[in-house]
Write an enzyme that holds these catalytic residues in place. Structure first.
Site, mmCIF file in Angstrom:
data_model
loop_
_atom_site.group_PDB
_atom_site.id
_atom_site.type_symbol
_atom_site.label_atom_id
_atom_site.label_comp_id
_atom_site.label_asym_id
_atom_site.label_seq_id
_atom_site.Cartn_x
_atom_site.Cartn_y
_atom_site.Cartn_z
ATOM 1 N N ILE A 35 -1.593 0.853 1.815
ATOM 2 C CA ILE A 35 -1.176 0.584 3.320
ATOM 3 C C ILE A 35 -1.394 -0.949 3.571
ATOM 4 O O ILE A 35 -2.458 -1.115 4.442
ATOM 5 C CB ILE A 35 -1.868 1.586 4.478
ATOM 6 C CG1 ILE A 35 -1.319 3.207 3.990
ATOM 7 C CG2 ILE A 35 -1.202 1.224 5.741
ATOM 8 C CD1 ILE A 35 -2.063 3.993 4.792
ATOM 9 N N PRO A 36 -0.806 -2.036 3.018
ATOM 10 C CA PRO A 36 -1.183 -3.383 3.335
ATOM 11 C C PRO A 36 -0.918 -3.650 4.815
ATOM 12 O O PRO A 36 -0.041 -3.014 5.519
ATOM 13 C CB PRO A 36 -0.447 -4.110 2.478
ATOM 14 C CG PRO A 36 0.453 -3.096 1.632
ATOM 15 C CD PRO A 36 0.286 -1.840 2.218
ATOM 16 N N HIS A 37 -1.582 -4.370 5.439
ATOM 17 C CA HIS A 37 -1.615 -4.598 6.909
ATOM 18 C C HIS A 37 -2.324 -6.049 7.456
ATOM 19 O O HIS A 37 -3.280 -6.460 6.718
ATOM 20 C CB HIS A 37 -2.033 -3.454 8.003
ATOM 21 C CG HIS A 37 -3.450 -3.024 7.510
ATOM 22 N ND1 HIS A 37 -3.785 -2.177 6.615
ATOM 23 C CD2 HIS A 37 -4.644 -3.362 8.296
ATOM 24 C CE1 HIS A 37 -5.062 -2.063 6.675
ATOM 25 N NE2 HIS A 37 -5.575 -2.979 7.395
ATOM 26 N N GLY A 38 -1.494 -6.667 8.426
ATOM 27 C CA GLY A 38 -1.924 -7.803 8.592
ATOM 28 C C GLY A 38 -1.890 -7.897 10.326
ATOM 29 O O GLY A 38 -0.803 -7.273 10.946
#
Length: 156
Positions: free
Chosen positions: A65-68
């Site tokens: 779950i890449p997030h920014g």
């Protein structure tokens, strides 16, 4: 906020032929940039890479779950990609990853960001659900599956 509210068909892609962590993050940003519009693809990538420096967003079981957070964004955007082959993503269980659910949120939406991450983690912790995701080979079918599953999760 639920995944079904921020995921679009144009940000849902199956069986992508990508073999590296950097390339999958670039693909995620390419799709998200089209949805966000006023933020450059490189800025999106930088936000994901900054988060990855703190520790991998590979949560295990072949899922990441890449997030920014985005300083000038006014809406959240999600991207869902499955890859043909699982790739090394430095996940916490050291397994390769083939399901990527990326999230970009406005910088000032901390609480909303955490709630959305929790709902995504809950949805993808269901083993039957993740099997169904992996069996999808059509972008629209994958999108429909997520919409239905998210709405079911909302009702629980």
């Amino acid at each position: 906020m639920q995944l079904s509210e921020i995921l679009t068909t144009s940000c849902t892609t199956c069986d992508v032929e990508i073999t590296s962590k950097k390339r999958i993050l670039e693909k995620i940003c390419q799709l998200a940039a089209k949805q966000i519009g006023d933020i450059e693809q490189d800025d999106l990538l930088e936000s994901l890479l900054n988060r990855e420096k703190m520790g991998s967003t590979g949560i295990g079981n072949g899922i990441a779950i890449p997030h920014g957070r985005l300083p000038n964004a006014n809406k959240a955007v999600a991207v869902l990609i499955t890859t043909e082959q699982a790739i090394d993503f430095d996940a916490i269980d050291n397994r390769n990853v083939d399901v990527f659910i990326a999230l970009f949120v406005p910088e000032n939406s901390c609480k909303e960001h955490l709630i959305t991450l929790q709902s995504i983690a809950k949805l993808f912790s269901n083993k039957k659900m993740i099997k169904r995701v992996r069996k999808c080979h059509d972008n629209q079918a994958l999108y429909n599956l997520i919409q239905q599953a998210s709405n079911t999760l909302d009702a629980i």
